[in-house]
Every structure is written in structure tokens, then in C-alpha cells.
Design a protein around this motif. Structure first.
Motif, mmCIF file in Angstrom:
data_model
loop_
_atom_site.group_PDB
_atom_site.id
_atom_site.type_symbol
_atom_site.label_atom_id
_atom_site.label_comp_id
_atom_site.label_asym_id
_atom_site.label_seq_id
_atom_site.Cartn_x
_atom_site.Cartn_y
_atom_site.Cartn_z
ATOM 1 N N SER A 133 -3.306 4.072 -2.852
ATOM 2 C CA SER A 133 -4.050 4.733 -1.777
ATOM 3 C C SER A 133 -3.325 5.942 -1.205
ATOM 4 N N GLN A 191 0.822 -1.204 0.000
ATOM 5 C CA GLN A 191 0.000 0.000 0.000
ATOM 6 C C GLN A 191 0.860 1.261 0.000
ATOM 7 N N GLU A 246 -3.698 -2.216 -2.538
ATOM 8 C CA GLU A 246 -4.051 -0.794 -2.583
ATOM 9 C C GLU A 246 -2.846 0.068 -2.988
ATOM 10 N N THR A 283 -8.370 -3.049 -3.885
ATOM 11 C CA THR A 283 -8.628 -1.616 -3.976
ATOM 12 C C THR A 283 -9.911 -1.260 -3.241
ATOM 13 N N HIS A 284 -9.886 -0.083 -2.582
ATOM 14 C CA HIS A 284 -11.107 0.454 -1.989
ATOM 15 C C HIS A 284 -11.913 1.247 -3.005
#
Length: 272
Positions: free
Chosen positions: A197, A112, A194, A224-225
Motif C-alpha cells: 500500500s 503495511q 497490505e 489487500t484493498h
């Protein structure tokens, strides 16, 4: 009223996937426990070769836990127990005879937050090939560093300062350096947790373009968000909720015609 009974998400072979779909990684009935906490329940998912598979779902739903199963990163957590079948090209990656160091070279990881080593740009990329003894002479090593930086879309930006610290780069450049570092050992699969991010929109767009280029040669799994990001970069999407794999399928189908009410609720913003 929402139907709370989840129909199991079926892997590709049971959903009439396209005949040219080739499974690179296969998981069946994967369960993960952290001590007494049951974090993942009976997850079965096929990951297609040279495709991008996006894992989506609310925070704490099991996306990253599942991703870490795919290259045995959960082995580093003492209280974690993984059961089920996880295969790369038909080989059980949890078999006692598997060399975990070699496995993680075959299944690379991009985290991330960019995490370049406190070394030069050149040595960041050369580190893996040196550790694995992949190249016997300097010219071959230099070639793989240059090619890895090219594949990561970074070479033209850093070619005149390969001796500078990797930490001197911008956030987006650092993340592409980490991707180059993963590529340098010749992986078959790249896992991305991610990866955008912590990046600004311009750097994020560059990473997304890079993912689309990389899938020509690599199998990619991305957590992924951002549902918009999943829709842009992936061919397959899997939706997780509270440790269950609720639904999986072609990305356009998941986002335009989800089969499960929980998937629809998440995509339309009713929860998450």
C-alpha cells in the motif's frame, strides 16, 4: 433489490474443494470483540497449504482483525477478546500451553508499512535466528541470512553492503528486507497486511512476483484493498463486509461469478 440476508460462507470441506487441497490453518466460528464492539462474527475459513489466500473488502470490514487472529497479534490489545477455533496443522493456537513467541515464528507477519530495525541489513535478517537460538555458529547464521535475502529477491541488490543500515534502502527494498526477516526463522505461514500500500507500481510488481515465488514453500494470507492485486496473486479469495465473511472460494470464481449480491456489488464498484 439486494438480498440482505447473507448465506454463510462455507469452508472448503463443505464446498467440494479439490481433493489435493490441504488445510494448513482452519478457523471456525471466530468472533472478535473490542470491548463492546463486535468486530468479527462467526468467521469460518480454511487456508490451504502453499496457497495464497486474499482477504478483500471495504475499510473497517474486519480483514486485518481476522489476519491478526491468525498469529495472536490481537493478544497485544487489552480490550480485545477472541473466541472460536483457530488451528495450525490441527493444533489449537489459542491453547493455554502454546508458546506465543514460537507461534509468531511459525506464523510470520509483514506489515503495511516497511519496518526495518535500526540495524544493518545483515542484522535485520539475523535478528530472529539469534533471538530464537536457531544457529550455534557464525557460518550457519551467515548462510541463513544469505538464503533468506535470496528468497526475498534482495540479495543481488545488497550483497556488497550488508553492513549498511536497513533504513537506507528504498521502500520496496525495505519491504523485501522485512520479508527476508520473516523467512529467516523458518515460518510455515506468512501473513501480509497490505504489504504494497505504501509502494510505487514498480516495487508493487516486484513484491507480487515475490509472493508468487514464495508460495512454492510457504502458505500466505494477504490483506489487500486492491482487487486487481488479489486477482493477480491469490488462488483463494475471501470477501468480508461489516465483520461478516460473506463469501469465499477460488479466486477466478469470486471475481467472475460471485454467488452473493454483496460480493458482486463490491467487485463491480457499487460500494466500498
Amino acid at each position: 433489490m439486494e438480498n440482505t440476508t447473507a448465506s454463510p460462507a462455507m469452508p472448503a470441506e463443505e464446498t467440494g474443494a479439490a481433493p489435493d487441497f490441504r488445510v494448513k490453518m482452519k478457523t471456525r466460528n471466530v468472533n472478535v470483540h473490542y470491548a463492546e464492539k463486535h468486530a468479527l462474527r462467526d468467521v469460518s475459513l480454511d487456508i490451504g497449504e502453499r496457497e495464497v489466500t486474499a482477504l478483500i473488502g471495504p475499510s473497517g470490514c474486519g480483514k486485518s482483525t481476522f489476519l491478526r487472529c491468525l498469529n495472536r497479534m490481537n493478544d497485544t490489545i487489552d480490550i480485545c477478546r477472541v473466541t472460536g477455533v483457530l488451528e495450525l496443522d490441527g493444533q489449537d493456537i489459542y491453547d493455554a500451553g502454546v508458546d506465543v513467541v514460537q507461534l509468531r515464528a511459525s506464523i510470520g507477519m509483514v506489515f503495511q508499512k516497511p519496518n526495518p530495525f535500526p540495524k544493518s541489513i545483515f542484522d535485520n535478517v539475523a535478528y530472529g535466528p539469534r533471538v530464537h537460538g536457531l544457529f550455534s555458529n557464525k557460518s550457519d547464521l551467515e548462510e541463513v541470512v544469505v538464503q533468506s535475502l535470496r528468497k526475498a529477491g534482495l540479495f543481488d541488490e545488497v550483497k556488497d553492503r550488508l553492513g549498511d543500515p536497513g533504513t537506507s534502502l528504498s521502500g520496496g527494498q525495505q519491504q523485501r528486507l522485512c520479508i527476508a526477516r520473516a523467512i529467516a526463522v523458518g515460518p510455515e505461514v506468512i501473513l501480509m497486511d497490505e504489504p504494497c500500500s505504501s509502494l510505487d507500481p514498480i516495487a508493487t510488481a516486484r513484491i507480487e512476483e515475490l509472493i508468487d515465488e514464495l508460495r512454492q514453500n510457504f502458505t500466505i494470507v494477504i490483506v489487500t484493498h486492491s482487487m486487481q492485486q488479489a486477482a493477480r496473486v491469490s488462488q483463494k479469495t475471501a470477501f468480508f463486509h461489516l465483520g461478516d465473511l460473506i463469501e469465499q472460494g477460488e479466486t477466478p470464481q469470486i471475481f467472475t461469478n460471485p454467488r452473493h449480491e454483496k460480493t458482486q456489488g463490491y467487485i463491480t464498484g457499487r460500494f466500498g
